[in-house]
Motif scaffolding. Structure first.
Motif, PDB file in Angstrom:
ATOM      1  N   GLY A  20      45.312  35.543  47.524  1.00 40.68           N
ATOM      2  CA  GLY A  20      45.283  36.919  47.986  1.00 40.68           C
ATOM      3  C   GLY A  20      44.899  36.944  49.448  1.00 40.68           C
ATOM      4  O   GLY A  20      44.548  35.923  50.043  1.00 40.68           O
ATOM      5  N   ARG A  77      52.325  37.551  56.682  1.00 45.97           N
ATOM      6  CA  ARG A  77      50.893  37.697  56.546  1.00 45.97           C
ATOM      7  C   ARG A  77      50.196  37.808  57.889  1.00 45.97           C
ATOM      8  O   ARG A  77      49.217  38.511  58.037  1.00 45.97           O
ATOM      9  N   GLY A 109      43.154  47.255  46.465  1.00 51.80           N
ATOM     10  CA  GLY A 109      44.450  46.588  46.474  1.00 51.80           C
ATOM     11  C   GLY A 109      44.323  45.093  46.235  1.00 51.80           C
ATOM     12  O   GLY A 109      45.168  44.485  45.572  1.00 51.80           O
ATOM     13  N   ALA A 110      43.267  44.504  46.787  1.00 49.36           N
ATOM     14  CA  ALA A 110      43.035  43.078  46.586  1.00 49.36           C
ATOM     15  C   ALA A 110      42.751  42.770  45.117  1.00 49.36           C
ATOM     16  O   ALA A 110      43.264  41.806  44.554  1.00 49.36           O
ATOM     17  N   GLY A 148      45.839  42.723  43.051  1.00 54.50           N
ATOM     18  CA  GLY A 148      46.594  41.485  43.164  1.00 54.50           C
ATOM     19  C   GLY A 148      46.040  40.388  42.280  1.00 54.50           C
ATOM     20  O   GLY A 148      46.797  39.633  41.650  1.00 54.50           O
ATOM     21  N   GLU A 205      47.010  42.657  51.287  1.00 54.28           N
ATOM     22  CA  GLU A 205      46.910  43.501  50.096  1.00 54.28           C
ATOM     23  C   GLU A 205      46.148  44.792  50.354  1.00 54.28           C
ATOM     24  O   GLU A 205      46.055  45.639  49.465  1.00 54.28           O
TER      25      GLU A 205
END
Length: 750
Positions: free
Chosen positions: A339, A9, A348-349, A352, A343
């Motif tokens: 999240g 991350r 995209g977030a 998730g 992502e």
């Protein structure tokens, strides 16, 4: 969150800003399903690409008759599964500090209404509260019984929750007042440092003599919180017990250590103190199912552990269903899933969040809990924690020195379920159109209403039907959008089981309760299978169970063996997997990728029927999915003879096989390095006497999946382990099944 995930991350899109949207005025009325006409269903949409957030759309009208041909989501409200406890997040110290001290009273009251009111907000109903410091605190480490370095407080004379009284407890009390159905669970990231081998909250293990002190610490916390007006319904012994770091509060706690702590200290102490708080085990990722299952393998553990808490950072969500089917009496809770910037963009977030909200409950989760409820615009304040984690709301300073807040896509994703799925709702059967299309999950509420949560995970708009008995409607959902449909009318007419795609296998417990197992063809990959003739024979093997051939097992001598691999760490060559020393290992040298392999040359042609790959000294570093090949010349491998999921100790049963070479191939991706500390190959040793079969408590049922796969399911509802015979590939094996466990034997064409 585990070490690998955090390192990844920090490197993934670290500069991405927290994604926020403009907070609309939420409807100051009951959720729409309460007043929808009987012939219609309400529709609520979130679509980040058009900046549409929880927007009520024109209702859809049910049509009489079966759904037309095409993509259809069939809902069957007569098939009911787990009750839902709730949806929510965590008031970490950072979150509580921001909401409790940076927002003015009016802002804070409005935000709390928006978060916790079902009528005027999104109705969050579950909070997972840290017991003291985590990797997200506003002022560094703290516990409820801190002592100077080198000093201890074995009687807990200095215990106090005063740190939480200034801003955390007031927010929890306010949340409970707004939503009286709110459930709280509590989890320590670390005990006080003086209880640990490191004398610090960061990393280390519990001192051998500190088990009772830690149990008393839990009891004091629970009583103090209850006295403050914040009762706690569940606890877990340790956050992420397989992740141990020196950078922020954490502690290693193996499954055996957890079992000792729970059975001998925590559970007896809670009972003695008159506390009914449930104990959830594990509280870590999907990729190590043996840890939570090991807590169910004996009578004491099964009695003391209410269920399992899961995190989403490694493995696959289907692990929840695997563990449920292995021990169907134990519920699952998703207790953390953050999240973040990794992502990508807002779309995209949102993907998730919706994956979590839909597929968690589809795999038996009773709760969906994100991570930080609030963070600032820099994703903090952190305590050496995750970089780029995304909260449910962002609390940010303005240029004039005041602060404001705005929701992220986590808020809107949770809202698509939390506003419409009441605590106590039951998940009901529905098929899903799958990844890249419209995914869904359905619930019936205590008031009789139904909620269907859908999300289009494809790249184009999708038109689909929703079928309910003898009625249907058609809807088109944009790519990346979510829609929640709600209705009050009941199901009329029957449902073709093939339309759902799964089968339900119910069993009855001695107390009259039901143990329900569900199975679909997607679970085949989650169980070991061996090729026997023209069939694949599969079996599930819960932790604590065993499948034993009728002959004894004899380990092949390793004289003349040679080991090789597709890749290796320079310090851990393949030869260390066959040196007889369990402290050494072969290690892949990089994160696992499909196609990685480990190979044995037995020196000459041998006959064998079992391979054991032991990774106990590196418990998380096993291949998540494997295939086994054999060869006489090391060049021609043919088709795989076995496949299945790995575990800390992977026992691969085979039909009696004669070959010189054995190759185990990894089939999935993982950030962990594949390691093998010891590999053994076993051969039949001649006839032995099988243990006598016992049938007390055993229940058996047979069924067939829509694709033709045959299932034989055996459930042990008794109070002790039972054994029974399993005819398997022309040979009769002996199966030992712990109390409360079930096994599924499958047969399908090869």
């Amino acid at each position: 969150m585990n070490r690998t995930t955090r390192q990844w991350r920090r490197t993934a899109l670290a500069a991405t800003a927290t994604l926020i949207a403009t907070l609309p005025v939420l409807p100051s009325a009951a959720p729409a399903f309460a007043s929808t006409a009987l012939g219609k269903a309400s529709v609520w949409i979130t679509n980040p690409s058009t900046k549409t957030y929880l927007s009520q759309q024109p209702p859809v009208t049910w049509k009489t008759g079966a759904a037309p041909s095409g993509s259809t989501i069939t809902v069957d409200t007569t098939r009911k599964y787990q009750p839902m406890t709730g949806f929510g997040a965590s008031f970490t110290d950072s979150s509580a500090w921001l909401v409790g001290t940076k927002l003015n009273a009016k802002q804070r009251n409005t935000l709390m209404r928006d978060l916790f009111s079902r009528r005027d907000g999104i109705g969050l109903s579950f909070l997972r509260q840290p017991m003291a410091a985590t990797d997200f605190t506003a002022s560094g480490n703290y516990s409820y019984d801190d002592m100077p370095a080198g000093q201890a407080d074995p009687t807990l004379a200095n215990f106090t929750i005063d740190h939480d009284r200034s801003y955390t407890i007031p927010l929890l009390k306010q949340a409970r007042k707004i939503n009286p159905q709110l459930t709280l669970m509590a989890t320590p990231w670390s005990p006080p440092g003086w209880m640990k081998t490191t004398d610090t909250m960061n990393g280390g293990q519990l001192k051998p003599g500190a088990h009772q002190q830690l149990a008393d610490y839990f009891a004091k916390f629970l009583k103090a919180y209850a006295a403050a007006g914040v009762p706690v319904r569940y606890v877990t012994p340790q956050n992420e017990p397989l992740h141990n770091t020196s950078t922020y509060p954490s502690m290693s706690l193996t499954a055996d250590e957890a079992k000792t702590f729970i059975n001998d200290h925590l559970a007896p102490t809670l009972r003695k103190q008159g506390l009914s708080t449930g104990i959830l085990g594990y509280d870590h990722n999907w990729d190590v199912t043996s840890y939570p299952e090991s807590l169910y393998t004996d009578a004491a553990s099964a009695k003391n552990v209410t269920g399992t808490a899961w995190h989403c950072y490694a493995g696959d969500v289907s692990a929840q269903t695997v563990v449920h089917n292995d021990y169907p009496g134990k519920p699952a809770f998703q207790s953390e899933c953050s999240g973040g910037s990794w992502e990508g963009d807002e779309q995209g977030a949102f993907a998730g969040v919706m994956d979590n909200v839909i597929n968690g409950p589809r795999n038996w989760a009773q709760s969906i809990i994100r991570w930080n409820l609030a963070l600032d615009s820099n994703g903090g304040p952190t305590n050496n924690g995750c970089q780029g984690c995304r909260p449910v709301v962002t609390v940010s300073p303005k240029t004039n020195g005041t602060w404001s807040y705005a929701p992220t896509v986590d808020y809107w994703g949770l809202a698509q379920a939390s506003k419409f799925v009441q605590p106590g709702a039951r998940r009901v059967a529905s098929n899903t159109l799958g990844k890249g299309s419209v995914e869904d999950v359905a619930f019936t509420n205590p008031d009789g209403s139904t909620a269907l949560v859908t999300y289009n995970s494809g790249s184009t708009a999708r038109t689909f039907n929703v079928g309910l008995g003898n009625r249907h409607f058609t809807y088109t959902l944009a790519a990346g959008a979510a829609a929640t449909f709600t209705w009050t009318s009941t199901q009329q007419g029957s449902t073709d089981p093939a339309a759902i795609g799964s089968v339900d296998i119910p069993f009855r417990n001695p107390d009259g309760s039901q143990a329900l197992i569900t199975y679909d063809s997607g679970l085949l990959a989650q169980q070991p299978q061996v090729r026997v003739g023209d069939q694949w024979l599969g079996y599930t093997l819960p932790t604590g169970a065993s499948l034993t051939p009728p002959t004894g097992e004899s380990a092949l001598p390793r004289d003349g063996w040679q080991a090789s691999a597709s890749a290796s760490s320079s310090d851990d060559p393949p030869s260390k997997a066959i040196d007889g020393d369990a402290t050494t290992r072969w290690s892949l040298g990089h994160g696992m990728q499909p196609g990685d392999w480990f190979q044995l040359d037995l020196g000459s042609t041998k006959t064998f029927d079992q391979i054991v790959l032991d990774t106990s000294a590196s418990s998380g570093d096993f291949a998540r999915q494997y295939e086994v090949y054999t060869s006489d010349d090391g060049n021609n491998w043919g088709e795989p003879i076995a496949t299945g999921p790995g575990s800390t100790v992977t026992r691969i049963l085979l039909p009696t096989t004669t070959a010189r070479y054995i190759r185990v191939v990894n089939k999935t991706t993982s950030g962990s390095w594949w390691s093998i500390h010891d590999v053994s190959v076993f051969a039949p040793a001649g006839n032995t006497t099988s243990p006598p079969a016992t049938s007390a408590g055993l229940q058996r049922k047979n069924t067939t999946l829509p694709d033709g796969t045959k299932l034989q399911v055996t459930y042990n509802s008794g109070s002790g382990a039972a054994t029974f015979d399993v005819p398997w590939g022309g040979t009769t094996y002996s199966y030992r099944l712990p109390a409360g466990a079930a096994t599924i034997l499958t047969t399908r064409p090869a």
